[in-house]
Motif scaffolding. Structure first.
Motif, PDB file in Angstrom:
ATOM      1  N   CYS A  18       0.811  -1.211   0.000  1.00 38.12           N
ATOM      2  CA  CYS A  18       0.000   0.000   0.000  1.00 38.12           C
ATOM      3  C   CYS A  18       0.850   1.269   0.000  1.00 38.12           C
ATOM      4  N   LYS A  19       2.147   1.120   0.147  1.00 37.49           N
ATOM      5  CA  LYS A  19       3.029   2.283   0.223  1.00 37.49           C
ATOM      6  C   LYS A  19       3.122   2.969  -1.135  1.00 37.49           C
ATOM      7  N   ALA A  20       3.004   4.279  -1.155  1.00 31.16           N
ATOM      8  CA  ALA A  20       3.095   5.036  -2.395  1.00 31.16           C
ATOM      9  C   ALA A  20       4.557   5.262  -2.762  1.00 31.16           C
ATOM     10  N   GLU A  21       4.837   5.265  -4.063  1.00 31.13           N
ATOM     11  CA  GLU A  21       6.184   5.545  -4.561  1.00 31.13           C
ATOM     12  C   GLU A  21       6.088   6.648  -5.600  1.00 31.13           C
ATOM     13  N   THR A  22       7.152   7.377  -5.760  1.00 26.45           N
ATOM     14  CA  THR A  22       7.258   8.367  -6.818  1.00 26.45           C
ATOM     15  C   THR A  22       8.554   8.112  -7.554  1.00 26.45           C
ATOM     16  N   GLY A  23       8.486   8.176  -8.876  1.00 28.60           N
ATOM     17  CA  GLY A  23       9.686   7.944  -9.662  1.00 28.60           C
ATOM     18  C   GLY A  23       9.378   8.002 -11.143  1.00 28.60           C
ATOM     19  N   ARG A  44       5.752  -5.437  -6.359  1.00 27.68           N
ATOM     20  CA  ARG A  44       4.323  -5.632  -6.110  1.00 27.68           C
ATOM     21  C   ARG A  44       3.912  -7.038  -6.553  1.00 27.68           C
ATOM     22  N   PRO A  45       2.967  -7.657  -5.834  1.00 25.69           N
ATOM     23  CA  PRO A  45       2.556  -9.024  -6.180  1.00 25.69           C
ATOM     24  C   PRO A  45       1.911  -9.096  -7.569  1.00 25.69           C
ATOM     25  N   THR A  51      -2.506   2.056  -8.759  1.00 28.27           N
ATOM     26  CA  THR A  51      -2.954   3.305  -9.351  1.00 28.27           C
ATOM     27  C   THR A  51      -1.710   4.106  -9.718  1.00 28.27           C
ATOM     28  N   VAL A  52      -1.626   4.499 -10.985  1.00 27.33           N
ATOM     29  CA  VAL A  52      -0.498   5.273 -11.487  1.00 27.33           C
ATOM     30  C   VAL A  52      -1.032   6.651 -11.868  1.00 27.33           C
ATOM     31  N   VAL A  95       5.996   9.768 -12.162  1.00 23.07           N
ATOM     32  CA  VAL A  95       4.666   9.322 -11.774  1.00 23.07           C
ATOM     33  C   VAL A  95       4.624   9.026 -10.286  1.00 23.07           C
ATOM     34  N   SER A  96       3.405   8.859  -9.802  1.00 22.25           N
ATOM     35  CA  SER A  96       3.154   8.389  -8.447  1.00 22.25           C
ATOM     36  C   SER A  96       2.462   7.045  -8.561  1.00 22.25           C
ATOM     37  N   VAL A  97       2.920   6.052  -7.811  1.00 24.41           N
ATOM     38  CA  VAL A  97       2.344   4.715  -7.845  1.00 24.41           C
ATOM     39  C   VAL A  97       1.814   4.385  -6.460  1.00 24.41           C
ATOM     40  N   GLU A  98       0.552   4.008  -6.380  1.00 21.06           N
ATOM     41  CA  GLU A  98      -0.064   3.621  -5.091  1.00 21.06           C
ATOM     42  C   GLU A  98      -0.661   2.247  -5.232  1.00 21.06           C
TER      43      GLU A  98
END
Length: 98
Positions: A18-23, A44-45, A51-52, A95-98
């Motif tokens: 559930c942790k958001a990443e940015t890159g 991620r599994p 969500t991107v 982007v941000s990935v959640e």
């Protein structure tokens, strides 16, 4: 004992998922069916939905591959997902990935 260790492991993997990443993100041909919004992510599994977001647009795509294997990139999306995000023509975007 084994059961409690398994429960803790599942809880930790769910929390990290559930942790958001940015890159940086790029796009690729993908292994999904034509038009399907899929992506490649390192951790991620498989089968999970992420969500991107980029430039005020957000999409949901399914993880069906591993990657990207280029330093600094957090996700690769399929061509259809790249179109929906406005990546086509830009190639690589933040982007941000959640």
């Amino acid at each position: 004992m084994k059961r409690s260790v398994l429960i803790v492991a599942v809880a930790l993997s769910s929390a990290s998922a559930c942790k958001a990443e940015t890159g940086l993100a790029s796009y690729y041909g993908g292994r999904g069916h034509a038009g399907e919004m899929t992506c490649a992510h390192r951790t991620r599994p498989m089968g999970s939905v992420v969500t991107v977001s980029h430039g005020g647009r957000s999409i949901r795509c399914r993880v069906n591959d591993r990657g990207p294997f280029v330093r600094g990139r957090v996700i690769d999306v399929s061509v259809s997902a790249a179109r929906a995000l406005g990546l086509i023509g830009k190639g690589i975007v933040r982007v941000s990935v959640e």
